[in-house]
Design an enzyme around this catalytic site. Sequence first.
Site, PDB file in Angstrom:
ATOM      1  N   GLN A  72      10.455  -9.429   2.310  1.00 44.56           N
ATOM      2  CA  GLN A  72       9.330  -9.273   1.407  1.00 44.56           C
ATOM      3  C   GLN A  72       8.202 -10.245   1.794  1.00 44.56           C
ATOM      4  OE1 GLN A  72      10.598  -8.574  -2.710  1.00 44.56           O
ATOM      5  NE2 GLN A  72      12.701  -8.408  -1.994  1.00 44.56           N
ATOM      6  N   ALA A 149      13.605 -19.286   5.552  1.00 46.41           N
ATOM      7  CA  ALA A 149      13.518 -17.834   5.406  1.00 46.41           C
ATOM      8  C   ALA A 149      13.986 -17.174   6.695  1.00 46.41           C
ATOM      9  CB  ALA A 149      12.086 -17.408   5.085  1.00 46.41           C
ATOM     10  N   CYS A 180       9.896 -14.034  -1.029  1.00 38.95           N
ATOM     11  CA  CYS A 180      11.014 -13.095  -0.833  1.00 38.95           C
ATOM     12  C   CYS A 180      11.372 -12.338  -2.100  1.00 38.95           C
ATOM     13  CB  CYS A 180      12.235 -13.818  -0.271  1.00 38.95           C
ATOM     14  SG  CYS A 180      11.911 -14.555   1.346  1.00 38.95           S
TER      15      CYS A 180
END
Length: 223
Positions: A72, A149, A180
């Site tokens: 995302q 991440a 995210c």
Amino acid sequence: MVEWITSDKPVAYDLAVTEMEARANAIARGEAGEAVWLLEHPPLYTAGTSAEPKDLKDPDRFPVFQTRRGGQYTYHGPGQRVAYVMLDLSKRGRDVRRYVEQLEAWVIAALAEFNVQGEIREGRVGVWVTRPEKAPLPDGSPREDKIAAIGVRMRKWVSFHGISINVEPDLSHFDGIVPCGIEGHGVTSLVDLGLPVTMNDLDVALKRTFDGALGGRRSDNQR
């Protein structure tokens, strides 16, 4: 032989993607070797293939780049080490799930070099650290902050994109997104955890722990 490339100056995101895709294509054709590219970006947001528009809370704060990696919204910027990992999975088992697990294990091993216990959480991508010194969540569970991440893409079984680890970024820059897509938890960095770690310190740890997680000999190339 895995080539390690380190860029000393921030690299524009679109330029990085162009170079990364070119290298991945060359690897797929058998014209180049595998590589890990260590760099920093100017402040920006990226939207993965699962990004929800509502998670971009401040669209005018920094440039926003649509990207075809999984995941995302993420933030990249100075003080964050990005490692773009270009490996030939056709020679490494053709198992994407296992590859992501190897990236997670690599991040956790590198953090352990600084006595930081990184952890994986079901349903939450990335690597997390527990913050017992912070007030617990409303349901009484411990607060956890994200420190790294992970987002990958494959082309002809060659990986690109990769990982990002927060060394000393401006953590307020994450406020413009829901990182995210996960709400209720925060973001941290090695320096925020009270560790005087430099980017070079982390690079040494990443190189030292890479073989144990993903395998391969190393050559270094400074840019």
